[in-house]
Design a protein around this motif. Structure first.
Motif, PDB file in Angstrom:
ATOM      1  N   PRO A   1       0.851  -1.189   0.000  1.00 20.91           N
ATOM      2  CA  PRO A   1       0.000   0.000   0.000  1.00 20.91           C
ATOM      3  C   PRO A   1       0.892   1.247   0.000  1.00 20.91           C
ATOM      4  CG  PRO A   1      -0.654  -1.519   1.754  1.00 20.91           C
ATOM      5  CD  PRO A   1       0.638  -2.026   1.191  1.00 20.91           C
TER       6      PRO A   1
ATOM      7  N   TYR B   1       1.639  10.656   1.831  1.00 21.91           N
ATOM      8  CA  TYR B   1       2.989  10.784   2.404  1.00 21.91           C
ATOM      9  C   TYR B   1       4.048   9.926   1.708  1.00 21.91           C
ATOM     10  CZ  TYR B   1       2.207   6.436   5.096  1.00 21.91           C
ATOM     11  OH  TYR B   1       1.957   5.146   5.462  1.00 21.91           O
TER      12      TYR B   1
ATOM     13  N   PHE C   1      16.320   2.194   4.396  1.00 27.84           N
ATOM     14  CA  PHE C   1      15.471   3.228   4.990  1.00 27.84           C
ATOM     15  C   PHE C   1      16.263   4.319   5.716  1.00 27.84           C
ATOM     16  CE2 PHE C   1      12.025   0.283   4.106  1.00 27.84           C
ATOM     17  CZ  PHE C   1      11.155   1.172   3.510  1.00 27.84           C
TER      18      PHE C   1
ATOM     19  N   ARG D   1       7.822   4.201   4.626  1.00 30.96           N
ATOM     20  CA  ARG D   1       6.633   3.868   3.844  1.00 30.96           C
ATOM     21  C   ARG D   1       6.217   2.452   4.171  1.00 30.96           C
ATOM     22  NH1 ARG D   1       5.670   3.039  -1.267  1.00 30.96           N
ATOM     23  NH2 ARG D   1       4.970   1.843  -1.045  1.00 30.96           N
ATOM     24  N   PRO D   2       4.969   2.086   3.916  1.00 31.43           N
ATOM     25  CA  PRO D   2       4.545   0.697   4.157  1.00 31.43           C
ATOM     26  C   PRO D   2       5.309  -0.272   3.258  1.00 31.43           C
ATOM     27  CG  PRO D   2       2.639   2.137   3.896  1.00 31.43           C
ATOM     28  CD  PRO D   2       3.837   2.934   3.489  1.00 31.43           C
ATOM     29  N   THR D   3       5.429  -1.479   3.737  1.00 31.56           N
ATOM     30  CA  THR D   3       6.107  -2.514   2.956  1.00 31.56           C
ATOM     31  C   THR D   3       5.382  -3.836   3.169  1.00 31.56           C
ATOM     32  OG1 THR D   3       8.224  -3.617   2.602  1.00 31.56           O
ATOM     33  CG2 THR D   3       7.792  -2.836   4.833  1.00 31.56           C
ATOM     34  N   MET D   4       5.930  -4.920   2.637  1.00 30.28           N
ATOM     35  CA  MET D   4       5.283  -6.229   2.773  1.00 30.28           C
ATOM     36  C   MET D   4       6.280  -7.238   3.332  1.00 30.28           C
ATOM     37  SD  MET D   4       2.066  -5.933   1.966  1.00 30.28           S
ATOM     38  CE  MET D   4       1.260  -7.439   1.446  1.00 30.28           C
TER      39      MET D   4
END
Lengths: 476, 476
Positions: free
Chosen positions: A188, A193, A262, A268-271
């Protein structure tokens, strides 16, 4: 107290500490061009751990040599479509248009040409895939070899189709996909942002910047549908299944090795199946060749500045090169400038022009005070690894976005190369050299980056081998 | 060829391989009750690496002892509000109501009572925090100690307030927060495929199940606003700043150590400052006490079944205990059953009732064929680590959700304890024992879980120490 250890027992001790190579087989479908520089690091490391690596390349490959001690090749007798010359020409056109504040029409025409070129590249990749899939003998040899995984750079979609056709696990060495920055395809990405390169935005956006970010995202999706999607979807439908959407195949990759760290990237979102290996190509500096070491030492307490605008910039417009050389000439520092163009008339005695330089070894040298760079991912990551502040002169693609991440943390400064003159460039250099916060900040980032439980390359290899070990055992 | 290494050089070699303890100081605000069992593992490991740990506890603490060789304590002279007796009573009430298919009203009343109890618990935690913050001497001693980090379990919000008041980095040992499953507070959680426990849903939901998931999420947020939010927000406003929202303080934690493993958990988005340490408490089995080893060996080729419904279930309704004992009595296996209630009349000779058992050591014993369990996180994770299939009898809280994750991968089976009888229970045991896929699947999960580049506990400690090392150097 002394202990006696035989060499054999030391080796067996090391075998416990260092994961043992188990002689697997990896099929690599790279993305030609500078991306191969990254892929080669993984290929060589796989080889050094005892795996057999087969690399697929086009007959006219731009970067990938046909023979190597580290890998076998399968050469597809089709031209790959990418050409260094085109990109060189493109970058020099961009510089010309932007410096002359050329018409919107000229810029639009150039963008269209670039789009056309990308479309052509993906079409050629698809032709390579069709060539292989229609070559019964080649496919049989792939099947007989019983590969453990396909490793590919998802900047093109060839490896995705091949892996699914051969029913092999799929590992990505990713930073860009045909849909944009790689995370956007799998995690996502709230556009409020998470800035989409090359929007030239940070994670702190005003309302209007968020609108810009959304427009960039929409454009990117549109671009994908125009330049890449249809080519690959046609292949999925033809070879995988009549209703199989290429994008779903792509998202189903088993492992995403991201060339992201990072310390550098905004949060940010990750998986869970994303493994970060940003900086995996960085290594301690080796000693310099003698003539360079002597030049560097001759700088005394002032130290050395190095400048490189990457492989795509052979030369600059003469007047711009003159302004740069003139600014350098006024400095007490020594300068090493990677530049292939005509020698600027204003070149000072303190400046050494070179065709090529051992960039990593120079960045790791204690005398280096500043890196003047275009902001390619590799160079920025190397500067971060060695803790050298950056004066950024971004040109095209994601270069300004990379440099923005450095600037946002006070570890470097960006100057607009298209409007700069000798004075602006000189002031920029002076500021980064004399304001101590730039050095303090990049060295803080460097410490954070290096403080990881495993080296990024070892971590990446662990997870590639994990996929190989458990290939018949989803879920990851 | 022989090499001679002195002990000193071996130690210095090991010092490179093993991260060196650097004698930091950690302030721990735990969540009392069974959560402490997990926190204690981290506390002991911090201690063993040379750090000084101070644990804050209530005078009437349920689990946290005042003296320990591993940590100092700060005892707050306020009753902590949580009581094991209440939960015991609650669970036995749930069993009674569900078995008798009690009225909706009875269940509602029970839920209200639970809500009241949770609200009381958070209120007491806040009283503990106020007690500390108003105690100038204590706060000064905290400040003088110069802690490197606050480690807390975000199941309550006390540690969050304390860390921000003391301006210390904040590390979470998390699985639940006062807002639900911990990821929901920090990572995007698309409710279309991320089930919110205790919704008892998987990642594959029908439309109506997705609606249910959204309702659960809404309820949870509502519950938070009723039972926890106002207490903590009042504290944030009073001690951190007049407009400081507690939830923002909470989200700003530096590091989230999640007691989650994606071999067990469904895939879902996450964030870069989340470190997964699921199974960090698991360890190889130690030898059993002699009488247990003899009992286990006496099972011959049939092997042993172990059963435990956790610490909150002392006893079961007599008729239910009789049904369970009768089913066990029919089996050729031996059974070890952790049960504190009155000895069932139907108990067979093959069944050993025990007050307590070395669960981890039993699960790691090759003779154990099946684990009959209520589905607490620790027990499920231990079964997964040792590869023992589960017959699940979930009772309350997230137990069914935990077991669903095992069942979804074919590594166990759930039976409804509230409606089961001797036959159903017997059939369930037979199925998991005789259908080989259960064992194959849990052993596959076990292999995947154990195949990590570092032990989860070492990884967790690395990142706690990372935060301690770089405490003045954001960003993470």
């Amino acid at each position: 107290m002394k202990m006696i250890l035989s060499l054999a027992s030391i080796i067996s001790l090391l075998a416990i500490i260092i994961p043992v190579a188990h002689g697997g087989k990896v099929l690599v479908f790279p993305h030609d061009g500078s991306h191969w520089v990254n892929m080669k690091v993984l290929v060589e490391e796989l080889h050094s751990r005892g795996h057999t690596v087969t690399v697929i390349r086009a007959a006219d490959s731009w970067y990938i040599s046909e023979t190597s001690p580290h890998y076998n090749t399968v050469t597809v007798d089709i031209a790959g479509g990418a050409s260094e010359d085109f990109y060189r020409l493109f970058v020099s056109e961009v510089i010309k248009i932007k410096r002359s504040q050329g018409s919107a029409w000229a810029r639009f025409a150039l963008d269209m040409e670039l789009k056309e070129k990308f479309s052509e590249l993906h079409k050629k990749v698809c032709e390579m895939v069709v060539y292989m899939l229609e070559n019964k003998e080649l496919i049989k040899s792939f099947q007989d070899t019983k590969y453990d995984a396909v490793l590919t750079d998802p900047a093109n979609g060839g490896g995705v189709i091949l892996a699914h056709y051969l029913r092999l696990p799929l590992v990505f060495n990713a930073r860009w996909t045909v849909h944009g920055e790689a995370h956007f395809a799998i995690a996502p990405s709230p556009l409020s942002y998470v800035p989409l390169p090359p929007s030239e935005l940070t994670d702190q956006m005003t309302f209007l910047e968020r609108v810009k970010n959304i427009l960039f995202y929409t454009m990117r999706m549109h671009l994908y549908k125009q330049v890449a999607g249809p080519h690959y979807s046609a292949l999925s439908n033809r070879y995988i299944g009549p209703d199989v959407d290429y994008f779903s195949l792509f998202q189903a990759a088993d492992l995403w090795l991201m060339r992201v760290d990072f310390v550098f990237e905004f949060p940010r979102p990750t998986m869970p199946n994303v493994v970060y290996m940003g900086g995996f190509q960085c290594k301690p500096a080796k000693p310099l060749p003698q003539h360079l070491e002597e030049f560097v030492q001759s700088s005394g307490e002032h130290g050395v500045i190095i400048m490189s605008l990457g492989t795509l910039i052979g030369e600059l417009p003469q007047d711009l090169a003159d302004e740069i050389a003139a600014a350098f000439a006024k400095l007490p520092q020594k300068v090493i400038w990677r530049y292939k163009g005509k020698k600027p008339g204003t070149l000072g005695n303190n400046t050494l022009l070179v065709d090529w330089m051992p960039q990593n070894d120079l960045l790791g040298h204690p005398k280096i005070k500043l890196f003047v760079a275009h902001g390619g991912t590799n160079g920025v990551q190397e500067a971060l690894y060695h803790g050298v502040p950056i004066l950024g002169l971004p040109l095209v693609f994601d270069q300004r976005d990379n440099l923005l991440r450095i600037e946002a943390r006070g570890a470097g400064k960006i100057i607009d190369i298209f409007t700069m003159n000798e004075d602006i460039f000189f002031q920029g250099i002076q500021e980064v050299l004399t304001e101590p916060s730039y050095r303090t900040n990049i060295q803080r980032l460097s410490r954070l980056h290096r403080d990881q439980p495993m080296k990024p390359l070892d971590n990446a290899l662990f997870w590639i081998e994990f996929v190989m070990r458990h290939k018949d055992q989803s879920p990851l």
